[in-house]
Every structure is written in structure tokens, then in C-alpha cells.
Design an enzyme around this catalytic site. Structure first.
Site, PDB file in Angstrom:
ATOM      1  CB  CYS A  88      15.723   8.058 -10.087  1.00 15.57           C
ATOM      2  SG  CYS A  88      15.676   6.382  -9.452  1.00 15.57           S
ATOM      3  CG  HIS A 213      16.100   6.964 -14.782  1.00 15.14           C
ATOM      4  ND1 HIS A 213      17.220   7.543 -14.242  1.00 15.14           N
ATOM      5  CD2 HIS A 213      15.657   6.068 -13.879  1.00 15.14           C
ATOM      6  CE1 HIS A 213      17.453   6.999 -13.045  1.00 15.14           C
ATOM      7  NE2 HIS A 213      16.513   6.110 -12.805  1.00 15.14           N
ATOM      8  CD  GLU A 215      18.281   9.922 -16.773  1.00 11.79           C
ATOM      9  OE1 GLU A 215      17.183  10.495 -16.679  1.00 11.79           O
ATOM     10  OE2 GLU A 215      18.731   9.181 -15.889  1.00 11.79           O
ATOM     11  CG  ASP A 268      27.762 -11.446 -28.514  1.00  8.64           C
ATOM     12  OD1 ASP A 268      27.670 -12.657 -28.693  1.00  8.64           O
ATOM     13  OD2 ASP A 268      27.038 -10.807 -27.730  1.00  8.64           O
ATOM     14  CG  ASP A 449      27.516 -17.351 -20.959  1.00 10.71           C
ATOM     15  OD1 ASP A 449      28.437 -16.742 -20.375  1.00 10.71           O
ATOM     16  OD2 ASP A 449      26.727 -16.789 -21.737  1.00 10.71           O
TER      17      ASP A 449
HETATM   18  O1  1PR Z   1      32.542 -13.924 -18.230  1.00  6.79           O
HETATM   19  O2  1PR Z   1      31.978 -11.771 -17.089  1.00  6.79           O
HETATM   20  O3  1PR Z   1      33.834 -11.865 -18.758  1.00  6.79           O
HETATM   21  O4  1PR Z   1      31.433 -12.052 -19.451  1.00  6.79           O
HETATM   22  C1  1PR Z   1      31.607 -12.519 -20.752  1.00  6.79           C
HETATM   23  C2  1PR Z   1      30.322 -12.192 -21.477  1.00  6.79           C
HETATM   24  O5  1PR Z   1      30.503 -12.434 -22.864  1.00  6.79           O
HETATM   25  C3  1PR Z   1      29.174 -13.046 -21.001  1.00  6.79           C
HETATM   26  O6  1PR Z   1      27.983 -12.264 -20.944  1.00  6.79           O
HETATM   27  C4  1PR Z   1      29.049 -14.101 -22.110  1.00  6.79           C
HETATM   28  O7  1PR Z   1      27.667 -14.445 -22.298  1.00  6.79           O
HETATM   29  C5  1PR Z   1      29.549 -13.367 -23.320  1.00  6.79           C
HETATM   30  N1  1PR Z   1      30.253 -14.230 -24.257  1.00  6.79           N
HETATM   31  C6  1PR Z   1      31.468 -14.762 -24.088  1.00  6.79           C
HETATM   32  N2  1PR Z   1      31.792 -15.451 -25.211  1.00  6.79           N
HETATM   33  C7  1PR Z   1      30.783 -15.318 -26.078  1.00  6.79           C
HETATM   34  C8  1PR Z   1      30.735 -15.892 -27.440  1.00  6.79           C
HETATM   35  O8  1PR Z   1      29.716 -15.766 -28.121  1.00  6.79           O
HETATM   36  N3  1PR Z   1      31.837 -16.515 -27.863  1.00  6.79           N
HETATM   37  N4  1PR Z   1      28.590 -14.160 -25.983  1.00  6.79           N
HETATM   38  C9  1PR Z   1      29.808 -14.540 -25.476  1.00  6.79           C
HETATM   39  C10 1PR Z   1      27.489 -14.844 -25.666  1.00  6.79           C
HETATM   40  C11 1PR Z   1      25.270 -14.216 -25.805  1.00  6.79           C
HETATM   41  C12 1PR Z   1      24.468 -13.170 -26.443  1.00  6.79           C
HETATM   42  C13 1PR Z   1      23.978 -13.649 -27.785  1.00  6.79           C
HETATM   43  C14 1PR Z   1      22.630 -14.222 -27.572  1.00  6.79           C
HETATM   44  C15 1PR Z   1      21.665 -13.912 -28.682  1.00  6.79           C
HETATM   45  N5  1PR Z   1      26.497 -14.289 -26.468  1.00  6.79           N
HETATM   46  O9  1PR Z   1      25.206 -12.044 -26.532  1.00  6.79           O
HETATM   47  O10 1PR Z   1      23.998 -12.605 -28.629  1.00  6.79           O
HETATM   48  O11 1PR Z   1      22.863 -15.594 -27.408  1.00  6.79           O
HETATM   49  O12 1PR Z   1      22.102 -14.547 -29.828  1.00  6.79           O
HETATM   50  P1  1PR Z   1      21.102 -14.724 -31.094  1.00  6.79           P
HETATM   51  O13 1PR Z   1      19.940 -13.782 -30.938  1.00  6.79           O
HETATM   52  O14 1PR Z   1      21.963 -14.362 -32.283  1.00  6.79           O
HETATM   53  O15 1PR Z   1      20.682 -16.137 -31.093  1.00  6.79           O
HETATM   54  P2  1PR Z   1      32.533 -12.418 -18.316  1.00  6.79           P
END
Ligand code: 1PR
Length: 611
Positions: A88, A213, A215, A268, A449
Site C-alpha cells: 500500500c 493488503h 496481510e 457487540d 444508531d
Molecule cells: O457511542 O462511540 O461509544 O459507540 C458505541 C457503539 O456500540 C456504537 O457503534 C453503537 O452502535 C453500539 N451499541 C451501543 N449499544 C448497543 C446495544 O446494542 N445496546 N450496538 C450497541 C448496536 C449494532 C450492531 C448490531 C446490528 C446487527 N448494535 O452491532 O449487531 O444492528 O444486528 P442484527 O444482525 O442482529 O439484526 P460509541
């Protein structure tokens, strides 16, 4: 006395300080090789082979080489004829200069320039292609005279990369391929993105360098690295000045470029009530068990429930184990989201850094980590900048960091400055700006979100002010729409703290704002569709994709393989992300890929997925 085994060539890696060199270091180790870091100019004399990896800014790399007095010793090494493998930025610095950043001469081995991808268009439809070029694409062997055919052994052919295998690219700048004796004498492979053909690897004398990349290109990429690491020094050595054939080679533009749609597995991650870091997954961001969790016997037969578990954090497994499983199943990228990071400082949240570091040792596709990437103050009062937090994750092996809440606050402030005509509009102080400037836009993802705000179908859009730009009328909604939704209208409001707090910003404002601040990609979640299995929110994806020129990863709601076909059929999203269906083993990742290929949607092909 038994003769000592032949000593291996001394392999050095050059780290100019801003690249994610840990991934390359992990790959070299995984292939069974030891290496040393170039620490000062004298180390070049000890090197039998030299690797120069890196992402990020051309200007930053060249400046860093000069300030560490490595620029001329590097040039002397290259002229010595000893083997060099640049990755790269390690390829780009060999050229005369770049459009990226303030003009600064490169090592100028090749009198051609690195240029910004400008006005990249789809050949068939003419639609604008996102920049950076981020994802898996093919590197096509350069039609060449027989002398080159031998050299291509290092990338394609017998045990290297197979013609149809894809490799991982992430860059906004490239060397355009133009038919000329100069580029004919250097070009080893070319790649087409949209209507642009660029030099994706060069090979001449002792120099091998690639824009992709290896790697981060799974087993295919590791085979390229292994070929070079295994090759005897004499096979890799030579002079760049060997006479070049005066050939002019035209490369025909294909109607469809090779960029594939990416399938991202998202984990998550949070601590459960007993303090263990677990992968969790809820719906609509609620990650606690509703009913008491089932109890199963050794044969996984449910034998009852554990009444005490009601309300526990849903525990779907250990982060690194699951991430490795997804890599082996063909995930194109892995994304870790530390979902309770807003409760503490990411740097103090060592377990998350340890997760990334452990994952990066055995996973050779791009890793994104999000959660808590922002300016923070530790409990003892120590200030930590977002750049410092991000740097810790890059040094642990992350390729991209994802910023959520902090991006919303940054865009709120940007909108306020716009409204009051305050200058400068951009302060250069936000996490997006500082991380993008130091590591390149491609290293900065912004995680959205959004939550729907339902309004009467006959609402006067002007009453919504700027949010009218994100208004969807139920009767026109796409995809899986309920009868009730058809009777309403809605706009998409941004939230922070994992959906806990809503802000007066809509997704179109956030998208345009983060692109202006320098983000390289959007991770577009949906609180409403999260965990629903109802399919992606196509209207949301179209709105955001239509507002920006950077790649968009659609997330939330995938319930079956057809949902990915619908996403890529109905929208221009570059990637589809899922969590629940992978964690619950309802849909294997390879089934998503096979389905997409059956639907003629370009998905990554790999001879053997994991190393
Ligand atoms: O605000 O910079 O500290 O980042 C926090 C991060 O954590 C953000 O990316 C936020 O989206 C994520 N987050 C915070 N709380 C939650 C929660 O679920 N309580 N996760 C959360 C949000 C989004 C995806 C999820 C998809 C696919 N989750 O990770 O997995 O929606 O889901 P599915 O395929 O099961 O439908 P900061």
C-alpha cells in the site's frame, strides 16, 4: 558435528509510525518467520529482505522517513538490489509524488505519480462510485513478455493467488495505468475500479510492491506473503535498471469491475454481570434476557430454565473464539463494538484492547473496533484524546476504528457553526478529523444508531425543518413494510449512548457532516430493525447512501440470505452486516456468499478461506 541449519535471511520490517504494522507482523509470525524492526539507518545494512507496510497518508509517510533519517538509507537499500516488498503506502512511496496532502517528492524510483480517485463511475450505469476503494477486488496479471511471466510467480500461479481470487484493497489514491514503456516495465498486475484502471502491483528487479493488503486478504494474501518469504534471496534480488522492453500495452476496460460486496460479521461486546467480556445481542438494543435462559444438557437438549438468569446480559460466546469462527466461515470483515464503553475510558478497558490484539493474531481480514473512541478523562483525571484511544487500538491490530456518539456531537457542533456562519467551519479538533488526518480517512468509520420518529402521513414536511430531507412516506416504503407502517410517515433521528439518548440531528445531516469531517465509511445500524430479522431498512440505506460519496455498510435486521440479496439488489450499499443470525448459527456466512453468487451479485471468492 551436524551442520547448523542454514541461517535464515534476516528479515526486517520498516514501521514509519502511522501504519497498522501489527497485522503484517502477525501474518509473518503466523507463516513461521521471525523478523526485526528497522530502528535506525544502520539496520538497513543488516537486512537481507525488507518489508514496508502501511496505510494512511503519503505525505505523512515521506515526512516521517525524513524526520527519522531513514529516507536516504531506504533509497540506498532499494538500489542495493536486495529484496523489497512494499504494501500500500510501501508501494506508493516508490513513485515520484502523490496528490495526497502537501506536495512532497517520493523515492522516485518510478517517474509516475499517485493520484486521487476522482469521479469514479460505474461503466454500465454511470453512477458515482464511492471513494475510498474499499473491499475485495481482483488483481489481473499484466499481459507481458515471457521475462515477466516468471516474475508473476510471486503473486499469481502455482500456489499463489488464483486468477479469480479476490484481494483486499483500501485506498483513495492509486497509480493510474496508462499505456507507456515505463509502466509496462514495472506493472505486474492491474485492477479496475469503476471506469478506472490502476496499477495494483509492480515487479522489477528486487522490487515487489502491491496496492492491496496481503496481510488482510485471507488465505490468498498469506500465500503471496509466503511465496516472497520462502523465495531464496537470489530469486528476489536484481537491479531495477535491467533494460525495459519498449512495449505499449493497452488494458481493455471491462463493463463490470471486480469489486465485490462485503459481508461483515459484527460482535457487540460487553461485560456481563459477573464481569466477563462476552458477545451479546439483543433486539432494538436491549441485550438482556427477557425470559429465564434455557438450561441444556451435554447433548444441548433443553432440560429446563434457569429462573435466576432472567434479566442477565445475553451471552453468546467469547469474542475472539466467535470472531475466528466467522473468519474461517468467510466473513470479509469483523467488527467489534464495545457497547458499554461510554461508561468508562476505552484505554482503561484493557479487556477490549486485549480482545483486538488476540483477534488480530489469527484473523487476516480487516478488523474494525468501535465503542468509546472519543476524548475521555480517566477516573484519576488523566485526559485521553480520541486520537490516543484510536492509536491504542491500531497498535493492537485494528484496521479501522468506529466512532458513534462522538460523531453525533461533532456534527451538532458543525451544524451550529454553519447556522451562525462561524468560521472556520472545521476546527480540526474532532476525533474524526484528528484520526483521519493521522491514519487516513479509510481508517475512520462512523457508526449510526438512528431511530424512526413516526409522524402522520399527511404531515406538512416544512414543519419538520431540515429533518424533512429524511422523511419517508409509508405507502412508498421499500422492502418488508407492515400494514401499519404503510399508514404512517417517519424520519430518522440520530441517537447516542447506544440508543439511550436522542439528538436533534437526522441521518442525512449526520451523513453529510461526518463526510465533511473526513470519515471514510459509514456503519449504518437501525435501532428499529436491530435483531428483528425483518430485513434491512432499505429506505434508511438509500437515504444515507444517496447523501454521501463514501462507502456504506448496511446493518440491522438480517434474518435470511435473501435479505442480503434484497439489500444489494435494491440499494448501492457496499456491504451488509449481521450479528444475530451468525451468533445463533441460523445462517452460515458461506450460504450468504453462495446465494449472492447465484443472484449474480459479486461476492468474494476464495480458494481456501482461512489460513
Ligand atoms: O457511542 O462511540 O461509544 O459507540 C458505541 C457503539 O456500540 C456504537 O457503534 C453503537 O452502535 C453500539 N451499541 C451501543 N449499544 C448497543 C446495544 O446494542 N445496546 N450496538 C450497541 C448496536 C449494532 C450492531 C448490531 C446490528 C446487527 N448494535 O452491532 O449487531 O444492528 O444486528 P442484527 O444482525 O442482529 O439484526 P460509541
Amino acid at each position: 558435528m551436524a551442520s547448523s541449519p542454514p541461517s535464515r535471511p534476516r528479515l526486517f520490517i520498516l514501521d514509519y509510525g502511522a501504519g497498522n504494522v501489527r497485522s503484517l507482523a502477525n501474518s509473518v509470525k503466523a507463516l513461521g518467520y521471525e523478523f526485526e524492526w528497522i530502528k535506525d539507518a544502520s539496520d538497513f545494512d543488516k537486512a537481507d529482505k525488507l518489508l514496508f507496510p502501511g496505510v494512511g497518508a503519503f505525505n505523512q509517510a515521506i515526512t516521517s522517513l525524513h524526520t527519522s533519517s531513514l529516507f536516504y538509507p531506504l533509497k540506498k537499500y532499494l538500489e542495493s538490489g536486495r529484496p523489497y516488498f512494499g504494501i500500500c503506502i510501501g508501494m506508493q512511496v516508490l513513485f515520484a509524488g502523490s496528490d495526497e496532502g502537501a506536495p512532497v517528492p517520493g523515492l522516485s524510483l518510478i517517474d509516475a505519480r499517485v493520484e486521487l480517485f476522482k469521479d469514479v463511475k460505474d461503466v454500465k450505469t454511470g453512477s458515482k462510485k464511492a471513494v475510498p476503494h474499499m473491499g475485495w477486488n481482483e488483481a489481473t496479471p499484466f499481459p507481458s513478455t515471457s521475462s515477466k511471466a516468471k516474475e508473476q510467480q510471486l503473486i499469481h500461479g502455482n500456489g499463489g493467488v488464483d486468477q479469480e481470487e479476490d484481494l483486499y484493497f483500501v485506498h483513495s489514491y492509486a497509480v493510474p495505468y496508462t499505456p507507456s514503456p515505463l509502466l509496462s516495465s514495472w506493472t505486474n498486475t492491474t485492477t479496475q475500479y469503476g471506469d478506472k484502471t490502476f496499477v495494483s502491483s509492480i515487479r522489477r528487479g528486487n522490487i515487489l510492491a502491491c496496492q492491496f493488503h496481503p496481510e488482510k486478504s485471507g488465505a490468498a494474501g498469506l500465500r503471496v506473503l509466503k511465496r516472497w518469504l520462502d523465495a531464496p534471496i537470489e530469486e528476489l534480488s536484481g537491479s531495477m535498471d535491467e533494460e525495459a522492453k519498449e512495449e505499449i500495452v493497452e488494458i481493455k476496460l471491462k463493463e463490470v469491475d471486480g469489486l465485490t460486496k462485503r459481508i461483515v460479521a459484527c460482535l457487540d461486546v460487553r461485560t456481563n454481570d459477573s464481569g466477563d467480556l462476552v458477545v451479546t445481542k439483543g433486539d432494538q438494543y436491549d441485550v438482556r434476557e427477557k425470559a429465564p435462559a434455557p438450561v441444556t444438557d451435554a447433548s444441548s437438549t433443553v432440560t429446563g430454565t434457569n429462573p435466576a438468569s432472567g434479566g442477565d446480559v445475553i451471552n453468546l460466546g467469547k469474542p475472539v473464539d466467535l470472531a475466528r469462527r466467522y473468519y474461517e466461515s468467510g466473513a470479509d470483515e469483523i467488527c467489534f463494538l464495545n457497547i458499554t464503553s461510554f461508561r468508562s475510558s476505552a484505554l482503561l478497558d484493557q479487556p477490549m484492547l486485549a480482545v483486538v490484539s488476540a483477534a488480530a493474531e489469527t484473523i487476516f481480514v480487516p478488523l474494525t473496533v468501535g465503542g468509546g473512541i472519543k476524548d475521555t478523562v480517566d477516573p484519576d483525571g488523566t485526559k485521553r484524546s480520541a486520537l490516543e484511544v484510536a492509536g491504542a487500538y491500531f497498535r493492537s491490530g485494528a484496521d479501522k476504528v468506529s466512532i458513534g456518539s462522538d460523531a453525533v456531537f461533532a456534527v451538532e457542533a458543525l451544524l451550529a457553526r454553519q447556522a451562525s456562519n462561524t468560521t472556520p467551519l472545521l476546527t480540526g479538533l474532532t476525533g474524526i478529523e484528528t484520526i483521519s488526518a493521522a491514519y487516513g480517512a479509510q481508517a475512520v468509520v462512523v457508526s449510526f444508531d438512528p431511530k424512526r420518529v413516526y409522524v402522520p402521513l399527511d404531515i406538512d414536511p416544512s414543519t419538520l425543518g431540515p429533518h424533512a430531507a429524511s422523511l419517508i412516506l409509508g405507502p412508498n416504503a421499500k422492502g418488508n413494510v407492515t400494514e401499519e407502517e404503510r399508514t404512517k410517515a417517519w424520519w430518522y433521528q440520530c441517537t447516542v449512548m447506544g440508543g439511550r439518548d436522542v439528538r436533534d440531528v437526522d441521518v442525512v445531516q449526520l451523513a453529510k457532516g461526518v463526510e465533511m469531517l473526513g470519515a471514510g465509511e459509514i456503519l449504518l445500524n437501525s435501532v428499529d430493525r436491530d435483531g428483528s430479522g425483518r430485513g434491512f431498512d432499505l429506505d434508511l440505506v438509500e437515504l444515507v447512501k444517496g447523501s454521501v460519496g463514501i462507502p456504506v455498510v448496511a446493518s440491522s435486521g438480517a434474518g435470511k440470505v435473501e435479505d442480503f440479496g434484497e439489500l444489494f439488489g435494491e440499494t448501492e450499499a457496499e456491504a451488509g452486516l449481521a450479528a444475530g443470525i451468525f451468533h445463533r448459527k441460523e445462517v452460515p456466512i458461506q450460504d450468504v456468499k453462495s446465494f449472492l453468487l447465484e443472484q449474480k451479485v459479486p461476492a468474494r471468492r476464495a480458494k481456501d478461506v482461512a489460513h
